[in-house]
Structure formats: structure tokens, C-alpha cells
Design a protein around this motif. Structure first.
Motif, PDB file in Angstrom:
ATOM      1  N   ARG A   1     -70.155 -54.519  10.746  1.00  0.00           N
ATOM      2  CA  ARG A   1     -69.855 -55.937  10.525  1.00  0.00           C
ATOM      3  C   ARG A   1     -68.566 -56.310  11.250  1.00  0.00           C
ATOM      4  O   ARG A   1     -67.535 -55.650  11.054  1.00  0.00           O
TER       5      ARG A   1
ATOM      6  N   GLY B   1     -60.501 -60.788   3.236  1.00  0.00           N
ATOM      7  CA  GLY B   1     -61.094 -60.650   1.896  1.00  0.00           C
ATOM      8  C   GLY B   1     -62.599 -60.449   1.997  1.00  0.00           C
ATOM      9  O   GLY B   1     -63.181 -59.625   1.284  1.00  0.00           O
ATOM     10  N   ILE B   2     -63.235 -61.195   2.902  1.00  0.00           N
ATOM     11  CA  ILE B   2     -64.683 -61.034   3.104  1.00  0.00           C
ATOM     12  C   ILE B   2     -64.958 -59.620   3.622  1.00  0.00           C
ATOM     13  O   ILE B   2     -65.869 -58.931   3.144  1.00  0.00           O
TER      14      ILE B   2
ATOM     15  N   ALA C   1     -63.151 -57.019   3.142  1.00  0.00           N
ATOM     16  CA  ALA C   1     -62.910 -56.074   2.046  1.00  0.00           C
ATOM     17  C   ALA C   1     -64.130 -56.022   1.126  1.00  0.00           C
ATOM     18  O   ALA C   1     -64.527 -54.949   0.662  1.00  0.00           O
ATOM     19  N   GLY C   2     -64.740 -57.177   0.871  1.00  0.00           N
ATOM     20  CA  GLY C   2     -65.945 -57.224   0.041  1.00  0.00           C
ATOM     21  C   GLY C   2     -67.092 -56.458   0.689  1.00  0.00           C
ATOM     22  O   GLY C   2     -67.793 -55.689   0.027  1.00  0.00           O
ATOM     23  N   LEU C   3     -67.265 -56.649   2.000  1.00  0.00           N
ATOM     24  CA  LEU C   3     -68.323 -55.927   2.722  1.00  0.00           C
ATOM     25  C   LEU C   3     -68.057 -54.424   2.701  1.00  0.00           C
ATOM     26  O   LEU C   3     -68.982 -53.618   2.530  1.00  0.00           O
TER      27      LEU C   3
ATOM     28  N   CYS D   1     -68.768 -53.039  -0.667  1.00  0.00           N
ATOM     29  CA  CYS D   1     -70.221 -53.005  -0.844  1.00  0.00           C
ATOM     30  C   CYS D   1     -70.800 -51.747  -0.186  1.00  0.00           C
ATOM     31  O   CYS D   1     -71.637 -51.057  -0.785  1.00  0.00           O
TER      32      CYS D   1
ATOM     33  N   TYR E   1     -72.023 -48.224   7.443  1.00  0.00           N
ATOM     34  CA  TYR E   1     -71.466 -49.212   8.383  1.00  0.00           C
ATOM     35  C   TYR E   1     -69.979 -49.436   8.145  1.00  0.00           C
ATOM     36  O   TYR E   1     -69.482 -49.259   7.039  1.00  0.00           O
TER      37      TYR E   1
ATOM     38  N   ASP F   1     -77.000 -54.028  -9.083  1.00  0.00           N
ATOM     39  CA  ASP F   1     -76.444 -54.835  -8.000  1.00  0.00           C
ATOM     40  C   ASP F   1     -75.630 -56.024  -8.524  1.00  0.00           C
ATOM     41  O   ASP F   1     -75.008 -56.742  -7.749  1.00  0.00           O
TER      42      ASP F   1
ATOM     43  N   ARG G   1     -68.485 -49.463 -13.105  1.00  0.00           N
ATOM     44  CA  ARG G   1     -68.642 -49.594 -11.650  1.00  0.00           C
ATOM     45  C   ARG G   1     -68.996 -51.020 -11.233  1.00  0.00           C
ATOM     46  O   ARG G   1     -68.857 -51.396 -10.080  1.00  0.00           O
TER      47      ARG G   1
ATOM     48  N   ILE H   1     -64.940 -55.416 -11.785  1.00  0.00           N
ATOM     49  CA  ILE H   1     -63.793 -55.269 -10.886  1.00  0.00           C
ATOM     50  C   ILE H   1     -62.731 -56.311 -11.235  1.00  0.00           C
ATOM     51  O   ILE H   1     -62.972 -57.516 -11.152  1.00  0.00           O
TER      52      ILE H   1
ATOM     53  N   VAL I   1     -63.676 -61.768  -1.515  1.00  0.00           N
ATOM     54  CA  VAL I   1     -64.283 -60.453  -1.781  1.00  0.00           C
ATOM     55  C   VAL I   1     -65.706 -60.654  -2.312  1.00  0.00           C
ATOM     56  O   VAL I   1     -66.645 -59.964  -1.891  1.00  0.00           O
TER      57      VAL I   1
ATOM     58  N   THR J   1     -67.617 -63.014  -1.625  1.00  0.00           N
ATOM     59  CA  THR J   1     -68.403 -63.425  -0.456  1.00  0.00           C
ATOM     60  C   THR J   1     -68.879 -62.201   0.324  1.00  0.00           C
ATOM     61  O   THR J   1     -70.060 -62.081   0.668  1.00  0.00           O
ATOM     62  N   GLY J   2     -67.956 -61.291   0.604  1.00  0.00           N
ATOM     63  CA  GLY J   2     -68.317 -60.078   1.338  1.00  0.00           C
ATOM     64  C   GLY J   2     -69.343 -59.253   0.581  1.00  0.00           C
ATOM     65  O   GLY J   2     -70.314 -58.758   1.159  1.00  0.00           O
ATOM     66  N   LEU J   3     -69.152 -59.127  -0.729  1.00  0.00           N
ATOM     67  CA  LEU J   3     -70.092 -58.354  -1.550  1.00  0.00           C
ATOM     68  C   LEU J   3     -71.483 -59.003  -1.536  1.00  0.00           C
ATOM     69  O   LEU J   3     -72.505 -58.317  -1.483  1.00  0.00           O
TER      70      LEU J   3
ATOM     71  N   LEU K   1     -72.678 -61.001   0.880  1.00  0.00           N
ATOM     72  CA  LEU K   1     -73.255 -60.811   2.220  1.00  0.00           C
ATOM     73  C   LEU K   1     -73.822 -59.395   2.343  1.00  0.00           C
ATOM     74  O   LEU K   1     -74.775 -59.158   3.083  1.00  0.00           O
ATOM     75  N   GLY K   2     -73.225 -58.468   1.604  1.00  0.00           N
ATOM     76  CA  GLY K   2     -73.704 -57.088   1.625  1.00  0.00           C
ATOM     77  C   GLY K   2     -74.907 -56.857   0.720  1.00  0.00           C
ATOM     78  O   GLY K   2     -75.474 -55.775   0.712  1.00  0.00           O
ATOM     79  N   GLY K   3     -75.279 -57.867  -0.088  1.00  0.00           N
ATOM     80  CA  GLY K   3     -76.492 -57.750  -0.887  1.00  0.00           C
ATOM     81  C   GLY K   3     -76.293 -57.725  -2.393  1.00  0.00           C
ATOM     82  O   GLY K   3     -77.250 -57.519  -3.142  1.00  0.00           O
ATOM     83  N   LYS K   4     -75.064 -57.930  -2.857  1.00  0.00           N
ATOM     84  CA  LYS K   4     -74.816 -57.897  -4.307  1.00  0.00           C
ATOM     85  C   LYS K   4     -74.996 -59.286  -4.936  1.00  0.00           C
ATOM     86  O   LYS K   4     -74.922 -60.308  -4.248  1.00  0.00           O
TER      87      LYS K   4
ATOM     88  N   LEU L   1     -74.004 -69.386  -0.620  1.00  0.00           N
ATOM     89  CA  LEU L   1     -74.221 -68.054  -1.186  1.00  0.00           C
ATOM     90  C   LEU L   1     -74.414 -68.152  -2.703  1.00  0.00           C
ATOM     91  O   LEU L   1     -73.689 -68.892  -3.383  1.00  0.00           O
TER      92      LEU L   1
END
Lengths: 285, 310
Positions: free
Chosen positions: A64, A124-125, A127-129, A132, A140, B25, B47, B50, B62, B64-66, B68-71, B99
Motif C-alpha cells: 500500500r 494514521g491511515i 498505521a491502520g493498514l 490490519c 504487505y 473482523d 485483540r 484498541i 487508523v 480508515t486504514g483498518l 481499507l484493509g477489510g475490518k 467507508l
């Protein structure tokens, strides 16, 4: 991966030429910061660092890349088009009525992972990815490109704290340290230095490089793929705003200036690359 | 088990616990905000829980990233902070990319009465409903709060859920779907009171008082503030000669504004009186009842003002 430096250097000139032409054509665009991060982006996408599939942009195992300094998205547009994420002809529509390519990137563009343009949100995005990927035991990595002026945003440091606490060793932040923000030089405006110490104090492994040396960039980024690290990696890449076009370098007016016809001609001469030329690696022609 | 009498926050979090226990998830992010019923979540589903610290902006990014990763992510903090402190992140990341993240705001309106204006969420409806794609839910009882945890889990859209505090009396019976977005909780012929959340209960009380003055008052619970079920609202409104909107929100931009916009845009000419918080910060503090009196939203003042208007 053995990459020819000559190839990367020529590719960068081609990307810079595209940037200048697109901005001249649209009569708008953030030119200085796009030129300062071009060599970093070229190294990421042509240097074998970012794993991608242009025909399947949502390939789950892709790395990513988050363009947190969204105003430099124009440089990424040229690269994504060149790599086949979308047709090269789209570049000529940049900021024109009805174009999918606006001044700041969004997820409607194939290859763009997250909307950006409002500074301080990409880390932050990222970090979230990265978290995950860890939770799902996936391989990845996530690379986030930040501007140095962007580091004035407090949310960058909220994310920096979070990433080190969660030991996100699959996260890389590259800071385009071109020493300038929109209207000023960073050290005259509000001092960012000692920037390396700041990242280090936030629990990151930090390396400082010449952001125009492909050797430096690739070495630092390849290092990020070494397993077993416990900290996220910050690469402070020292760059020159307006890099590659002599009269734009380190000049405040070229944050988002538009070249005149004469200036465009000078830029074309200095970049010395044909816009229509398909730049490929030696031996792959 | 019936949720009647259960703390409204616990009703939501107990259901969310069951959802998360069945789906690994589901992640719960908190900006260092707790709740009695969250202790079990924290302990048993560690787990998936958070605590990002007091950093609402980063919490949204964060999340948002989670996502985008599928959570499937829920974020939680005090209502004013989880909306206004990180509004830019919500706009660009959650709304901008549409999202399906659920933002849980604890303590809407002046729930945190004597804690003062920093802790009051009285502009959140106005700003959140200006975001494209944002669904705004405001449960009025524990049955609905529980269901809203499930609705937001199954939603493909961003959601903002405003959750009050304490044991609100049950209005609904278990098993309700709450898919209409609004509900007529009391029928009447002369006047319609439209309220949301805690104020639905006040609306019911006022309706009882108005009965003594021979005014047969209906009460509508507008629990989905965005998108409003426009056709159902217009259908209901057309049966009444007068409408009162009642909310613990600034007079600017809340449900009174939302209702008015719809009536105006559809050419529905019916007299409306909005009761809400005056456009100013409070300078004196007290419990919620005292604050209502301070703002003119106590039962007696409301009754008198409605009677004077009628």
C-alpha cells in the motif's frame, strides 16, 4: 532486483516533463513539491519496492502506498498512467472539466489507495493498514509519503506515537524534506529541526538520505523489507523543491506557479526527454 | 431477555459484544473512553479492542486504514470530541471515501450537563448531517439502542450513533426492526411533536399534559436523523394542523431545521414551532433538569410556550 540508475534517472526526467506539461496545460497545479518527490516515487514504483498489479489495482497482496502530501499527486498520476493503471491520454485532462484527475488524488483513480489533500491524515491511515496486516498475518507493507510542511500537523505525531506503540515494523514514512512550505522556508516559519531526533524520540527507526540519490533511496527502502525490525521506519529524504528545472529550484513562487511559454521551453530543454518516448530499461526494448 | 430498563449504552455495547464475539473482523477503537459494559469486551475480546489514547483525529485515520484493509470498525468517544475534534478526518476519510465505519458518540446534547459547553454536543447534528453518505442514528430506548448496534454493523455506509446515558424507560418491544427511520410512538389528532433521543420521552410527557388542556397530541420519534424517511414524514405531517419539533440541540441545524427543510422543499405549508437550545453557550451549571430549566426546555416552560403558540 537489479535496477539501472540510468533508467531511473531518465524515467524521472520523463515524469518531470509530464508534470510541467500537465500544469502548463491546466494552468494550475502544485509544481515544486511534485518535482521534489519525483525521484522518491520513481524509486518506489520502478525500483521494485512497491509490489503492484496495474491490471488488478485491488490485488490483496499489493503493497500500500499512501500519498499523504496529496498536492503532489500529479507526479503519481504520471507514474500510474505510465505503469498502465489508466491510459496515458488521461494525463492531458488534468484539472479539465469532467476529468478524473483533480488537483488532489482520490480513490476513484485506479492505483490510489486513499483520498488525500488535507494534510496530516495519511500516516494514521497507513498505521491502520499496517496494523490490519499484522492482525491478519499478511505480508504487505505500507509506505506513506509526507511533506515536511505536513509535519506541522499534530495528527502526524498522534499517528507516529500510535505506530511505534504497536511496533508497526511493516510501516515506512518517507518525509520529503524540501525545506519549504507554501509561503516560506520551514526553518524561518516554525522550526522543524531537529526533525530526525523528533521521529527518533517518537520511537521510530530513522534514516537520513539524499532524496535525489537513487542509490540512497533504494538502499533505505530495501532496508525496510528486512524482517525482524520492531520499529516503524522513517526516511528523512533531503530534497530540493522544484528539482530538475533550474529556475524553479528553491524558489518560493514555484509552490504552485504556472510556467509561461518561454519558461516551459526552458524546462523542456533542461529535462531533455521526449514526452512521447516510452522509457524502458536497457535490454527490455 | 428484554432490554427494557437496561442502561442505553450497555444495551448498545452488549449487542456489539455479541457481534464482535461472532466476527473477529469487528474492531472497537476508543479514544480512552470507557463504559461499564465495555469491560467484558476489553477482557474477553482483547485483540479487537484498541485504546488509541486521547487522539480522536488519529483514531479516525487508523479506523480508515483498518477499514481499507477489510475490518469492520467502530470508534467511540464523547460526542463533541468524536465529531468536532476530528471533523476534517471524518469528512475526508469516512464520508469522502464512503467507508462503513460507525462513529459512536457518548452523551449527545447536554448529557454531560454540569461539565459545561466543552462536553456538550449541541452542534453535532448540524455538522454531521452536512456530510454526504452519513447515516445519523439516535436511539431513544435500550431496545432501539441494541438494534442500532446490529443495524450499523450490517450497514455499508458511514454511521454516527448518538447514545445517551442512563436507564431510559422502554418505548419499544423487542423484535422491532427500526427500518422506517421514524415512528409514531403516540397517536393524536390536534398536534404533532417530533423529537429524537431523550426528548422523545419529554415529548410523551408534554403530550400527557396537553391532554389536560383538551389537546390530543401525537409524538413522533425521529430516530434516524439522516437520511430522513421523507415520504413517511410528509404522510404523517399531512394529518396534523400544527407541528412542534423538540430537541436538546442548538436551534441552528438540528432536527427542527431538518424537518423544516423537507417541508419547505415539498411545499408543505403547516405551522411549525421549534423548541431547542438557544444559540448561546451556557454560563451556569447544574444537573440536566436544571439545565433544561435554564434553557427553557423544562416541562412547565415548554407546556406554557406550546399553549401560548397554539
Amino acid at each position: 532486483m537489479d535496477i539501472s540508475i540510468d533508467f531511473l534517472e531518465k524515467k524521472s526526467r520523463w515524469v518531470r516533463r509530464q508534470i510541467v506539461e500537465m500544469i502548463f496545460n491546466a494552468k494550475k497545479g502544485h509544481i515544486g513539491g511534485a518535482l521534489s518527490c519525483t525521484d522518491i516515487l520513481v524509486s518506489l514504483f520502478y525500483g521494485g519496492i512497491i509490489r503492484y498489479d496495474a491490471k488488478n489495482p485491488s490485488w490483496p497482496e499489493r503493497d500500500r502506498f499512501i500519498m499523504s502530501k496529496g498536492h503532489s499527486g500529479i507526479a503519481l498520476y504520471a507514474i500510474l498512467a505510465d505503469l498502465g493503471f489508466f491510459p496515458l491520454s488521461e494525463l492531458a485532462t488534468f484539472c479539465k472539466n469532467g476529468s478524473m484527475l483533480g488537483g488532489h488524488p482520490d480513490r476513484n483513480i485506479p492505483g490510489i489507495e486513499a483520498d488525500s489533500g488535507s494534510l496530516g491524515q495519511g500516516l494514521g491511515i497507513g498505521a491502520g493498514l499496517s496494523l490490519c496486516a499484522k492482525l491478519d498475518s499478511r505480508k504487505y507493507k505500507t509506505v506513506v509519503l509526507l511533506g515536511d510542511g505536513e509535519c506541522y500537523e499534530g495528527s502526524v505525531w498522534e499517528a507516529a506515537m500510535f505506530a511505534s506503540h504497536h511496533q508497526l515494523d511493516n510501516l515506512v514514512a518517507v518525509i520529503d524534506r524540501n525545506q519549504q512550505c507554501v509561503t516560506d522556508f520551514t526553518e524561518d516559519c516554525v522550526r522543524l529541526e531537529p526533525l530526525i531526533d523528533k521521529w527518533s524520540a517518537f520511537g521510530w527507526e530513522v534514516t537520513s538520505i539524499d532524496g535525489h540519490s537513487y542509490k540512497d533511496i533504494l538502499h533505505a527502502l530495501n532496508d525496510s523489507r528486512v524482517d525482524g525490525r520492531e520499529k516503524p521506519l522513517a526516511i528523512v529524504a533531503h530534497t530540493t523543491k522544484g528539482k530538475g528545472i533550474s529556475f524553479m529550484e528553491r524558489q518560493l513562487r514555484w509552490h504552485h506557479g504556472v510556467p509561461t511559454m518561454d519558461e516551459l521551453e526552458t524546462a523542456r530543454k533542461e529535462l531533455d526527454v521526449d514526452l512521447c518516448e516510452i522509457v524502458v530499461e536497457e535490454g527490455k526494448k | 431477555m428484554t432490554d427494557a430498563g437496561l442502561d442505553i449504552r450497555d444495551a448498545f455495547f452488549d449487542e456489539l459484544y455479541d457481534i464482535a464475539a461472532a466476527d473477529s473482523d469487528v474492531l472497537f477503537l476508543t479514544a480512552d473512553m470507557g463504559a461499564f459494559s465495555l469491560e467484558r469486551f476489553k477482557k474477553n475480546l482483547n485483540r479487537q479492542y484498541i485504546n488509541v489514547g486521547v487522539a480522536e483525529q488519529n483514531m479516525i485515520s487508523v479506523a480508515t486504514g483498518l477499514t481499507l484493509g477489510g475490518k469492520k470498525v467502530f470508534v467511540y468517544a464523547v460526542a463533541p470530541f468524536v465529531t468536532m475534534r476530528c471533523y476534517e478526518q471524518i469528512k475526508v476519510n469516512i464520508s469522502g471515501m464512503c467507508l462503513p465505519i460507525t462513529i459512536i458518540g457518548a452523551g449527545p446534547g447536554i448529557t454531560y450537563n454540569s461539565d459545561g459547553p466543552t462536553h456538550h454536543a449541541v452542534q453535532d447534528i448540524a455538522i454531521m448531517r452536512a456530510l454526504p453518505g452519513m447515516v445519523i442514528l439516535n436511539p431513544s430506548d435500550p431496545v432501539m439502542a441494541s438494534r442500532m448496534a446490529r443495524i450499523s454493523y450490517e450497514s455499508h455506509y458511514p454511521a454516527y450513533v448518538r447514545i445517551d446515558k442512563g436507564r431510559l424507560p422502554a418505548i419499544y418491544s423487542p423484535g422491532e426492526e427500526f427500518s422506517d427511520g421514524l415512528s409514531l410512538v403516540k397517536r393524536g389528532r390536534d398536534l404533532l411533536i417530533i423529537a429524537t433521543g431523550l426528548m422523545v420521552h419529554k415529548g410523551l410527557k408534554i403530550a400527557e399534559e396537553l391532554k389536560k388542556h383538551s389537546i390530543d397530541t401525537a409524538v413522533m420519534d425521529l430516530y434516524r436523523i439522516k437520511p430522513v424517511n421523507v415520504s413517511l414524514l410528509l404522510d404523517s405531517v399531512s394529518q396534523y394542523g400544527r407541528i412542534v419539533t423538540l430537541e436538546e440541540q442548538s436551534i441552528i441545524g438540528g432536527i427542527g431545521s431538518a424537518v423544516m427543510e423537507i417541508l419547505v422543499d415539498h411545499g408543505t405549508m403547516v405551522p411549525v414551532k421549534r423548541f431547542a437550545l438557544e444559540d448561546k453557550y451556557c454560563e451556569r451549571y447544574g444537573d440536566r433538569e436544571w439545565m433544561h430549566k435554564h434553557y427553557g426546555l423544562d416541562d412547565r416552560t415548554l407546556l406554557n410556550n406550546i399553549l401560548a403558540w397554539l
